[in-house]
Design a protein around this motif. Structure first.
Motif, PDB file in Angstrom:
ATOM      1  N   SER A  33       0.826  -1.200   0.000  1.00 26.66           N
ATOM      2  CA  SER A  33       0.000   0.000   0.000  1.00 26.66           C
ATOM      3  C   SER A  33       0.866   1.258   0.000  1.00 26.66           C
ATOM      4  CB  SER A  33      -0.946  -0.001   1.207  1.00 26.66           C
ATOM      5  OG  SER A  33      -0.197  -0.070   2.407  1.00 26.66           O
ATOM      6  N   THR A  34       0.280   2.362  -0.428  1.00 26.18           N
ATOM      7  CA  THR A  34       1.036   3.585  -0.702  1.00 26.18           C
ATOM      8  C   THR A  34       1.892   4.086   0.467  1.00 26.18           C
ATOM      9  OG1 THR A  34      -0.694   4.241  -2.263  1.00 26.18           O
ATOM     10  CG2 THR A  34       0.834   5.947  -1.560  1.00 26.18           C
ATOM     11  N   GLY A  57      -2.544  -1.940  -8.042  1.00 30.35           N
ATOM     12  CA  GLY A  57      -3.794  -2.221  -7.348  1.00 30.35           C
ATOM     13  C   GLY A  57      -4.961  -2.413  -8.296  1.00 30.35           C
ATOM     14  N   HIS A  76      -3.058  -5.027  -2.841  1.00 29.32           N
ATOM     15  CA  HIS A  76      -3.123  -4.166  -1.648  1.00 29.32           C
ATOM     16  C   HIS A  76      -4.495  -3.520  -1.452  1.00 29.32           C
ATOM     17  CE1 HIS A  76      -2.027  -1.016  -4.573  1.00 29.32           C
ATOM     18  NE2 HIS A  76      -0.999  -1.778  -4.902  1.00 29.32           N
ATOM     19  N   GLY A  77      -4.603  -2.170  -1.434  1.00 28.82           N
ATOM     20  CA  GLY A  77      -5.860  -1.513  -1.080  1.00 28.82           C
ATOM     21  C   GLY A  77      -7.016  -1.850  -1.998  1.00 28.82           C
ATOM     22  N   MET A 130      -2.243  -7.384   3.545  1.00 26.97           N
ATOM     23  CA  MET A 130      -1.730  -6.130   2.999  1.00 26.97           C
ATOM     24  C   MET A 130      -0.857  -5.393   4.016  1.00 26.97           C
ATOM     25  SD  MET A 130      -3.866  -2.721   1.878  1.00 26.97           S
ATOM     26  CE  MET A 130      -4.273  -2.384   3.606  1.00 26.97           C
TER      27      MET A 130
END
Length: 236
Positions: free
Chosen positions: A138-139, A164, A195-196, A217
């Protein structure tokens, strides 16, 4: 008409792009509620709307980035907040920690090696290769890892979004192809691969799948952050 003629000061530009980003994200969420799908995910739709607005106003990335820098600053507290889901899912971690540990480590290593290898085969520069390596987390985690290993965090954020979006779409296809019968396997597929966006897609599959995807994640992000100094040492 250019954005410069509309926005006469850095303060006005910052207020405009911040308000536009929040408004377009809220609009993307509304669209996703009405038409739930991977391609209407706010992670995919909001950037497209923002890019469209920037092109229409002839605005550059530097101008947009300067006006919305505070949003990136907020990623720090967001990273700390990821501790809450880990605490909430502690019973699941206790039950499945060997599988989760092996899966997260293996998935993280494979994601980084394949990103580096494919970028090398395409002849991309070292800074781009380093920016690609943490694309599968994730970011907040990805930008931290990218900065630690010598990549460009802003470029990494773009790769994270693309991973993503396409990962969520591919994961939906893989569910119908691979014999993934347990919620643990299905959730881990989305959490590790997308991830998200994958978490959002997993929640549409089932509540337990969404919880597992979220947990995977977060663990993958922590694994990458902790391993970043070692990765940087090996690369440099």
């Amino acid at each position: 008409m250019t954005s410069a003629s509309l926005l006469h000061s850095p303060l006005a530009a910052g207020l405009f792009w911040s308000a536009a980003t929040v408004a377009l994200y809220c609009a993307a969420r509304r669209v996703h509620r009405l038409r739930p799908s991977w391609w209407t995910s706010p992670l995919a739709l909001a950037p497209i709307l923002i890019v469209g607005l920037a092109v229409a106003l002839h605005a550059g990335y530097g101008e947009y980035n300067q006006g919305t820098r505070w949003l990136l600053t907020m990623l720090g507290p967001v990273t700390v907040a990821f501790a809450l889901p880990i605490f909430e899912q502690r019973e699941m971690i206790r039950r499945h920690w060997p599988v989760l540990a092996v899966g997260v480590v293996a998935g993280s290593v494979i994601a980084m090696l394949t990103a580096w290898g494919l970028a090398s085969l395409l002849g991309l520069s070292e800074s781009v290769r380093l920016s690609l390596m943490p694309r599968s987390v994730s970011t907040p985690f990805a930008m931290t890892v990218s900065g630690d290993i010598g990549g460009v965090p802003d470029l990494t954020a773009v790769f994270v979004v693309l991973t993503g979006v396409f990962g969520a779409a591919l994961g939906e296809i893989l569910l119908h192809v691979l014999p993934l019968r347990t919620s643990l396997a299905r959730g881990a597929l989305f959490g590790m691969g997308a991830h998200g966006a994958g978490v959002a897609q997993a929640r549409q599959v089932g509540g337990e799948e969404g919880a597992i995807a979220s947990l995977v994640m977060i663990l993958a992000g922590l694994c990458n952050v902790l391993a970043a100094p070692f990765i940087a040492f090996l690369i440099h």
